[in-house]
Design an enzyme around this catalytic site. Structure first.
Site, PDB file in Angstrom:
ATOM      1  CE  LYS A  26      -3.650  -0.613   4.969  1.00 66.00           C
ATOM      2  NZ  LYS A  26      -4.921  -0.010   5.398  1.00 66.00           N
ATOM      3  CG  HIS A  54      -2.105  -0.859   1.130  1.00 67.90           C
ATOM      4  ND1 HIS A  54      -2.051  -2.188   1.462  1.00 67.90           N
ATOM      5  CD2 HIS A  54      -3.371  -0.617   0.709  1.00 67.90           C
ATOM      6  CE1 HIS A  54      -3.255  -2.733   1.263  1.00 67.90           C
ATOM      7  NE2 HIS A  54      -4.063  -1.801   0.802  1.00 67.90           N
TER       8      HIS A  54
HETATM    9  P1  NAD Z   1      -7.314   9.384   5.376  1.00 69.41           P
HETATM   10  O1  NAD Z   1      -6.372   9.577   6.504  1.00 69.41           O
HETATM   11  O2  NAD Z   1      -7.029  10.052   4.070  1.00 69.41           O
HETATM   12  O3  NAD Z   1      -8.792   9.804   5.811  1.00 69.41           O
HETATM   13  C1  NAD Z   1      -9.353   9.608   7.085  1.00 69.41           C
HETATM   14  C2  NAD Z   1     -10.138  10.867   7.429  1.00 69.41           C
HETATM   15  O4  NAD Z   1     -10.878  10.638   8.625  1.00 69.41           O
HETATM   16  C3  NAD Z   1      -9.213  12.079   7.677  1.00 69.41           C
HETATM   17  O5  NAD Z   1      -9.663  13.187   6.933  1.00 69.41           O
HETATM   18  C4  NAD Z   1      -9.373  12.304   9.185  1.00 69.41           C
HETATM   19  O6  NAD Z   1      -9.231  13.678   9.568  1.00 69.41           O
HETATM   20  C5  NAD Z   1     -10.803  11.805   9.393  1.00 69.41           C
HETATM   21  N1  NAD Z   1     -11.127  11.553  10.810  1.00 69.41           N
HETATM   22  C6  NAD Z   1     -10.342  11.013  11.775  1.00 69.41           C
HETATM   23  N2  NAD Z   1     -11.003  11.012  12.955  1.00 69.41           N
HETATM   24  C7  NAD Z   1     -12.233  11.533  12.711  1.00 69.41           C
HETATM   25  C8  NAD Z   1     -13.381  11.796  13.522  1.00 69.41           C
HETATM   26  N3  NAD Z   1     -13.387  11.511  14.824  1.00 69.41           N
HETATM   27  N4  NAD Z   1     -14.481  12.336  12.937  1.00 69.41           N
HETATM   28  C9  NAD Z   1     -14.497  12.632  11.623  1.00 69.41           C
HETATM   29  N5  NAD Z   1     -13.424  12.443  10.813  1.00 69.41           N
HETATM   30  C10 NAD Z   1     -12.317  11.876  11.346  1.00 69.41           C
HETATM   31  O7  NAD Z   1      -7.414   7.799   5.181  1.00 69.41           O
HETATM   32  P2  NAD Z   1      -8.044   6.968   3.962  1.00 69.41           P
HETATM   33  O8  NAD Z   1      -6.952   6.528   3.058  1.00 69.41           O
HETATM   34  O9  NAD Z   1      -9.220   7.675   3.393  1.00 69.41           O
HETATM   35  O10 NAD Z   1      -8.511   5.655   4.744  1.00 69.41           O
HETATM   36  C11 NAD Z   1      -9.405   5.715   5.841  1.00 69.41           C
HETATM   37  C12 NAD Z   1      -9.680   4.317   6.379  1.00 69.41           C
HETATM   38  O11 NAD Z   1     -10.342   3.533   5.370  1.00 69.41           O
HETATM   39  C13 NAD Z   1      -8.412   3.509   6.725  1.00 69.41           C
HETATM   40  O12 NAD Z   1      -8.681   2.715   7.860  1.00 69.41           O
HETATM   41  C14 NAD Z   1      -8.197   2.629   5.513  1.00 69.41           C
HETATM   42  O13 NAD Z   1      -7.464   1.453   5.782  1.00 69.41           O
HETATM   43  C15 NAD Z   1      -9.621   2.320   5.148  1.00 69.41           C
HETATM   44  N6  NAD Z   1      -9.854   1.905   3.758  1.00 69.41           N
HETATM   45  C16 NAD Z   1     -10.746   0.893   3.588  1.00 69.41           C
HETATM   46  C17 NAD Z   1     -11.085   0.493   2.305  1.00 69.41           C
HETATM   47  C18 NAD Z   1     -12.171  -0.543   2.126  1.00 69.41           C
HETATM   48  O14 NAD Z   1     -12.505  -0.890   0.980  1.00 69.41           O
HETATM   49  N7  NAD Z   1     -12.765  -1.029   3.205  1.00 69.41           N
HETATM   50  C19 NAD Z   1     -10.474   1.105   1.196  1.00 69.41           C
HETATM   51  C20 NAD Z   1      -9.573   2.145   1.413  1.00 69.41           C
HETATM   52  C21 NAD Z   1      -9.275   2.551   2.711  1.00 69.41           C
END
Ligand code: NAD
Length: 268
Positions: free
Chosen positions: A160, A156
């Site tokens: 991450k 990744h």
């Molecule tokens: P990212 O860091 O770009 O985004 C996460 C966002 O959540 C940030 O903007 C952060 O400020 C916000 N956040 C944190 N705490 C918060 C709160 N209490 N209230 C509101 N917002 C809050 O990360 P990303 O790459 O978008 O990934 C996010 C999550 O999704 C990770 O755990 C990742 O592994 C997961 N993910 C899952 C899949 C899937 O298909 N299930 C795919 C991609 C990413």
């Protein structure tokens, strides 16, 4: 119109989800939140996405967003997801969670919420990976653990924060199910130093991080003289966002319970 709220709306996945909701037929954006005090709070959601003013500011009151939505989608952090799960339960709002890296107590919050509302939770929302889960389970069930070693390799992007990826662990679970064993009794999540030889039946993980890789996963079944590899490579996050929207459309009106993408995609 189905009202969808996006928690973590300024994140990599959050922004993509907001765009999918705005473009989705029969969908209305009920709002988006970020961590209280976060840089994006108060900014216009449309401007955040570079598509002009929407008149909808990024909020920080997650409870109000849950109350105003038919379904909320969460791609945030493990600690935030545990809090959001409680809000989903309190407001009885359907809840779609893609966030990975949840510790046991955070996972327990999700399971608790699922006793009061419908929750879809999936470490990977893409159609391809969910098909891969099924294939890995079938292949693992067919191959003798004494002959075939299972290793799971994932890569990744550099941002991450959790490892191995939720998807890699999901693939490990699928393989363990195929072999009828508990994953945590056979997993080797890291190897370092003088590890000794590999134990038959172990399921090993290897993690790579770098650049902008959206998500690569390979499950290797290695025997003497041959090797089978099943791989999935994601080249766009859009597959996850589209999967999450599909889950959101599917989960509305379902009875309380914890559902997976297998249920959403009819692969269960
Ligand atoms: P990212 O860091 O770009 O985004 C996460 C966002 O959540 C940030 O903007 C952060 O400020 C916000 N956040 C944190 N705490 C918060 C709160 N209490 N209230 C509101 N917002 C809050 O990360 P990303 O790459 O978008 O990934 C996010 C999550 O999704 C990770 O755990 C990742 O592994 C997961 N993910 C899952 C899949 C899937 O298909 N299930 C795919 C991609 C990413």
């Amino acid at each position: 119109m189905t009202k969808i709220g996006i928690v973590g709306c300024a994140g990599r996945m959050g922004q993509m989800l907001v765009a999918e909701v705005l473009n989705g037929e029969g969908l209305a954006l009920s709002g988006g939140t970020e961590r209280p005090g976060g840089d994006a709070v108060g900014r216009d959601l449309g401007e955040l996405l570079g598509r002009g003013r929407l008149g909808l500011p990024v909020g920080s009151d997650a409870k109000a967003l849950f109350a105003a939505s038919d379904v909320v989608i969460d791609f945030t952090s493990a600690s935030a997801a545990a809090i959001h799960a409680q809000l989903a339960a309190e407001t009885r709002t359907a809840y779609v969670v893609g966030t990975t890296g949840l510790a046991a107590d955070q996972e327990a919050s999700l399971r608790q919420a699922a006793t009061r509302t419908a929750v879809v939770w999936a470490p990977n929302m893409s159609v391809g990976v969910n098909l891969l889960f099924s294939l890995v389970e079938q292949v693992a069930a067919l191959l003798d653990p004494a002959t075939y070693d299972i290793e799971i390799l994932e890569m990744h992007h550099r941002h991450k924060v959790d490892a191995p990826s939720g998807t890699a662990l999901g693939l490990g679970q699928a393989a363990a199910r195929g072999r009828d064993v508990a994953l945590d009794s056979v997993w080797q999540k890291t190897r370092d130093g003088l590890t000794g030889p590999r134990k038959a039946g172990d399921i090993g993980f290897a993690t790579l991080r770098g650049g902008d890789v959206v998500g690569d996963h390979t499950v290797v079944f290695a025997a003497d003289g041959e090797r089978i590899e099943l791989s999935h490579k994601a080249s766009s996050r859009q597959i996850f966002a589209k999967g999450a929207i599909r889950a959101a459309r599917w989960v509305i009106g379902r009875p309380p319970g914890l559902y997976s993408m297998k249920d959403v995609l009819g692969l269960a």
